[in-house]
Design a protein around this motif. Structure first.
Motif, PDB file in Angstrom:
ATOM      1  N   ARG A  55     -15.808   3.559   8.544  1.00  0.00           N
ATOM      2  CA  ARG A  55     -15.655   3.863   7.117  1.00  0.00           C
ATOM      3  C   ARG A  55     -14.343   3.311   6.565  1.00  0.00           C
ATOM      4  O   ARG A  55     -14.122   3.308   5.364  1.00  0.00           O
ATOM      5  CB  ARG A  55     -15.706   5.384   6.910  1.00  0.00           C
ATOM      6  N   LEU A  56     -13.438   2.872   7.449  1.00  0.00           N
ATOM      7  CA  LEU A  56     -12.151   2.367   6.983  1.00  0.00           C
ATOM      8  C   LEU A  56     -12.324   1.136   6.102  1.00  0.00           C
ATOM      9  O   LEU A  56     -13.120   0.260   6.404  1.00  0.00           O
ATOM     10  CB  LEU A  56     -11.270   1.990   8.175  1.00  0.00           C
ATOM     11  N   ARG A  57     -11.558   1.090   5.064  1.00  0.00           N
ATOM     12  CA  ARG A  57     -11.603  -0.091   4.211  1.00  0.00           C
ATOM     13  C   ARG A  57     -10.943  -1.248   4.931  1.00  0.00           C
ATOM     14  O   ARG A  57     -10.082  -1.055   5.796  1.00  0.00           O
ATOM     15  CB  ARG A  57     -10.846   0.173   2.905  1.00  0.00           C
ATOM     16  N   ARG A  58     -11.326  -2.444   4.609  1.00  0.00           N
ATOM     17  CA  ARG A  58     -10.655  -3.617   5.167  1.00  0.00           C
ATOM     18  C   ARG A  58      -9.397  -3.881   4.349  1.00  0.00           C
ATOM     19  O   ARG A  58      -9.458  -3.958   3.136  1.00  0.00           O
ATOM     20  CB  ARG A  58     -11.581  -4.830   5.137  1.00  0.00           C
ATOM     21  N   THR A  59      -8.299  -4.005   5.038  1.00  0.00           N
ATOM     22  CA  THR A  59      -7.036  -4.216   4.344  1.00  0.00           C
ATOM     23  C   THR A  59      -6.962  -5.655   3.817  1.00  0.00           C
ATOM     24  O   THR A  59      -7.728  -6.522   4.234  1.00  0.00           O
ATOM     25  CB  THR A  59      -5.859  -3.924   5.292  1.00  0.00           C
ATOM     26  N   SER A  60      -6.019  -5.902   2.927  1.00  0.00           N
ATOM     27  CA  SER A  60      -5.912  -7.224   2.300  1.00  0.00           C
ATOM     28  C   SER A  60      -4.811  -8.054   2.943  1.00  0.00           C
ATOM     29  O   SER A  60      -3.909  -7.524   3.602  1.00  0.00           O
ATOM     30  CB  SER A  60      -5.603  -7.068   0.808  1.00  0.00           C
ATOM     31  N   HIS A  61      -4.888  -9.367   2.726  1.00  0.00           N
ATOM     32  CA  HIS A  61      -3.850 -10.285   3.195  1.00  0.00           C
ATOM     33  C   HIS A  61      -2.512  -9.908   2.574  1.00  0.00           C
ATOM     34  O   HIS A  61      -1.468  -9.918   3.244  1.00  0.00           O
ATOM     35  CB  HIS A  61      -4.223 -11.718   2.822  1.00  0.00           C
ATOM     36  N   ALA A  62      -2.532  -9.538   1.298  1.00  0.00           N
ATOM     37  CA  ALA A  62      -1.291  -9.186   0.589  1.00  0.00           C
ATOM     38  C   ALA A  62      -0.620  -7.973   1.229  1.00  0.00           C
ATOM     39  O   ALA A  62       0.606  -7.940   1.399  1.00  0.00           O
ATOM     40  CB  ALA A  62      -1.597  -8.908  -0.881  1.00  0.00           C
ATOM     41  N   GLU A  63      -1.423  -6.988   1.595  1.00  0.00           N
ATOM     42  CA  GLU A  63      -0.858  -5.778   2.202  1.00  0.00           C
ATOM     43  C   GLU A  63      -0.248  -6.084   3.573  1.00  0.00           C
ATOM     44  O   GLU A  63       0.824  -5.590   3.912  1.00  0.00           O
ATOM     45  CB  GLU A  63      -1.952  -4.712   2.345  1.00  0.00           C
ATOM     46  N   LEU A  64      -0.910  -6.935   4.330  1.00  0.00           N
ATOM     47  CA  LEU A  64      -0.385  -7.292   5.652  1.00  0.00           C
ATOM     48  C   LEU A  64       0.856  -8.164   5.532  1.00  0.00           C
ATOM     49  O   LEU A  64       1.776  -8.067   6.346  1.00  0.00           O
ATOM     50  CB  LEU A  64      -1.460  -7.996   6.481  1.00  0.00           C
ATOM     51  N   SER A  65       0.874  -9.011   4.519  1.00  0.00           N
ATOM     52  CA  SER A  65       2.054  -9.850   4.277  1.00  0.00           C
ATOM     53  C   SER A  65       3.254  -8.979   3.933  1.00  0.00           C
ATOM     54  O   SER A  65       4.367  -9.191   4.424  1.00  0.00           O
ATOM     55  CB  SER A  65       1.764 -10.840   3.146  1.00  0.00           C
ATOM     56  N   GLN A  66       3.000  -7.975   3.104  1.00  0.00           N
ATOM     57  CA  GLN A  66       4.073  -7.050   2.743  1.00  0.00           C
ATOM     58  C   GLN A  66       4.545  -6.255   3.964  1.00  0.00           C
ATOM     59  O   GLN A  66       5.738  -6.020   4.146  1.00  0.00           O
ATOM     60  CB  GLN A  66       3.576  -6.088   1.655  1.00  0.00           C
TER      61      GLN A  66
ATOM     62  N   SER B 203      11.039 -12.952  12.643  1.00  0.00           N
ATOM     63  CA  SER B 203      11.734 -11.864  13.349  1.00  0.00           C
ATOM     64  C   SER B 203      10.805 -10.706  13.682  1.00  0.00           C
ATOM     65  O   SER B 203      11.109  -9.872  14.543  1.00  0.00           O
ATOM     66  CB  SER B 203      12.908 -11.350  12.499  1.00  0.00           C
ATOM     67  N   ASN B 204       9.674 -10.642  12.996  1.00  0.00           N
ATOM     68  CA  ASN B 204       8.689  -9.589  13.260  1.00  0.00           C
ATOM     69  C   ASN B 204       7.618 -10.024  14.261  1.00  0.00           C
ATOM     70  O   ASN B 204       6.705  -9.251  14.559  1.00  0.00           O
ATOM     71  CB  ASN B 204       8.003  -9.157  11.954  1.00  0.00           C
TER      72      ASN B 204
ATOM     73  N   THR C 257       4.726  -7.166   6.958  1.00  0.00           N
ATOM     74  CA  THR C 257       5.470  -7.998   7.930  1.00  0.00           C
ATOM     75  C   THR C 257       6.572  -8.820   7.275  1.00  0.00           C
ATOM     76  O   THR C 257       7.106  -9.747   7.883  1.00  0.00           O
ATOM     77  CB  THR C 257       4.500  -8.968   8.644  1.00  0.00           C
ATOM     78  N   ASN C 258       6.888  -8.494   6.005  1.00  0.00           N
ATOM     79  CA  ASN C 258       7.873  -9.277   5.240  1.00  0.00           C
ATOM     80  C   ASN C 258       7.485 -10.752   5.202  1.00  0.00           C
ATOM     81  O   ASN C 258       8.271 -11.651   5.505  1.00  0.00           O
ATOM     82  CB  ASN C 258       9.287  -9.135   5.837  1.00  0.00           C
ATOM     83  N   GLY C 259       6.226 -10.983   4.840  1.00  0.00           N
ATOM     84  CA  GLY C 259       5.741 -12.352   4.722  1.00  0.00           C
ATOM     85  C   GLY C 259       5.544 -13.020   6.077  1.00  0.00           C
ATOM     86  O   GLY C 259       5.764 -14.222   6.211  1.00  0.00           O
TER      87      GLY C 259
ATOM     88  N   LYS D 235       4.786  -7.366  14.323  1.00  0.00           N
ATOM     89  CA  LYS D 235       5.021  -5.943  14.091  1.00  0.00           C
ATOM     90  C   LYS D 235       5.053  -5.721  12.591  1.00  0.00           C
ATOM     91  O   LYS D 235       5.627  -6.521  11.843  1.00  0.00           O
ATOM     92  CB  LYS D 235       6.354  -5.520  14.714  1.00  0.00           C
ATOM     93  N   GLY D 236       4.427  -4.644  12.128  1.00  0.00           N
ATOM     94  CA  GLY D 236       4.404  -4.387  10.696  1.00  0.00           C
ATOM     95  C   GLY D 236       4.407  -2.893  10.398  1.00  0.00           C
ATOM     96  O   GLY D 236       4.200  -2.068  11.283  1.00  0.00           O
TER      97      GLY D 236
END
Length: 350
Positions: free
Chosen positions: A48-59, A67-68, A61-63, A80-81
């Motif tokens: 039931r989990l929504r699929r997260t967005s590229h924008a959210e994952l970019s945020q 270093s992450n 991991t600081n783009g 790491k995020g």
């Protein structure tokens, strides 16, 4: 009158036929349920989990800042995020330019989504678009077994190593026997064994995992695993079975207690890590064990040496050349737990 007379005798027959049809349908539905994976709360919530967005994952991991980056694998990079809700995660980003990356994402997403076990890395959610694919996984704060075995300033004592390998054996046993269709990991190695904050081991990276069809004991594949950990029949003929994982486990078991990699220059084609173990073990554990693990001045030297020898005998039985000679993972779990208990009991009485 004739019609009523006919109905009097035909209606009971029709009723029986209808009842049989209903019972047959119900029976088939029950059968189909019994051949699917058991439904658990974790699985239901995952689907039931929504699929997260590229924008959210970019945020998170600081783009995708370097270093992450936690590491890289055969099909991409792991970062790491921190998600918006504050949860620390590991984000596996697939390099879609790599051949087989799309298939690897699909396999790993499907395989890991349907597995719930304390020693298998859990998929939290995923992100999938035409140009970007990623898995969001539980973050393992203590990294992988490779780091703990081969990096400076890291050390695992004997009991920790035994417990880690019990965890790994439990995970592989669950893959082989915990589902109607056995799952073969195909690429078990220290890099794919991750440790959480409590040093509990979790098996991850199912990018080349294989599912055996119902009734099949093996299958053929063109996919190759990691040299050194790959079973002989896998490397030479592409034959995959649960016994391939048992072989890989045996090699990892040797590496964990000797600190020798199967790919070390010390080993050549005619002298594998297994052949070395087979010829060296009769000379005693002191000849084969990690030098930091077994020291003659240790008051528990004999107890620890006997423990390591027992584990290496088990490793040889797991990594036998012929698949049919290898142990079943269920037996491996039982035997390792007995070895651990014997070690603890003997330490108490020394």
């Amino acid at each position: 009158m004739i019609i009523l007379h006919a109905l009097r005798y035909s209606l009971p027959t029709i009723g029986v036929v209808v009842l049989l049809i209903v019972l047959t349908i119900m029976y088939r539905r029950c059968q189909s349920r019994s051949t699917t994976l058991p439904i658990k709360d974790d699985l239901l919530s995952l689907k039931r989990l929504r699929r997260t967005s590229h924008a959210e994952l970019s945020q998170a991991t600081n783009g995708f800042e370097e270093s992450n980056m936690l590491g890289s694998g055969s099909f991409g990079y792991v970062y790491k995020g921190r998600l918006l809700d504050g949860i620390e995660v590991a984000i596996k980003v697939f390099n879609l330019q790599t051949e087989g990356a799309f298939r690897s994402f699909d396999i790993e997403c499907d395989a890991m989504r349907n597995i719930v076990h304390r020693n298998i890395v859990k998929v939290i959610t995923c992100c999938s678009s035409v140009n970007f694919k990623a898995l969001v996984l539980d973050y393992m704060s203590n990294g992988n077994l490779e780091k703990w075995l081969h990096s400076k300033n890291y050390f695992l004592d004997l009991i920790q190593r035994v417990e880690i390998m019990i965890d790994v054996a439990s995970a592989i046993e669950h893959l082989h026997n915990g589902h109607p269709t056995p799952i073969i990991h195909c690429d078990l190695k220290p890099n794919n064994i991750l440790l959480d904050e409590d040093m509990v081991a979790h098996v991850g990276d199912f990018g080349i995992a294989k599912l055996l069809g119902e009734g099949y004991l093996m299958k053929h594949t063109m996919t190759l695993a990691t040299i050194g950990y790959m079973a002989p029949e896998f490397g030479s003929a592409g034959i995959v079975s649960v016994k391939c994982d048992v072989y890989s486990y045996g090699i990892v078991l040797i590496e964990t207690f000797t600190k020798k990699k199967p790919t070390d220059n010390f080993f050549a084609e005619e002298r594998t890590i297994r052949h070395w173990m087979e010829s060296s073990l009769p000379q005693g554990a002191i000849e084969i064990a990690d030098v930091d693990l077994l020291k003659r001045e240790d008051e528990y030297f004999i107890v620890k040496a006997n423990c390591i020898s027992s584990i290496m005998e088990l490793a040889l039985n797991c990594s036998a050349e012929l698949p049919e000679k290898r142990k079943d993972m269920k037996d491996v779990v039982v035997e390792l737990k007995k070895i651990k208990q014997r070690l603890l009991n003997n330490i108490k009485h020394v």
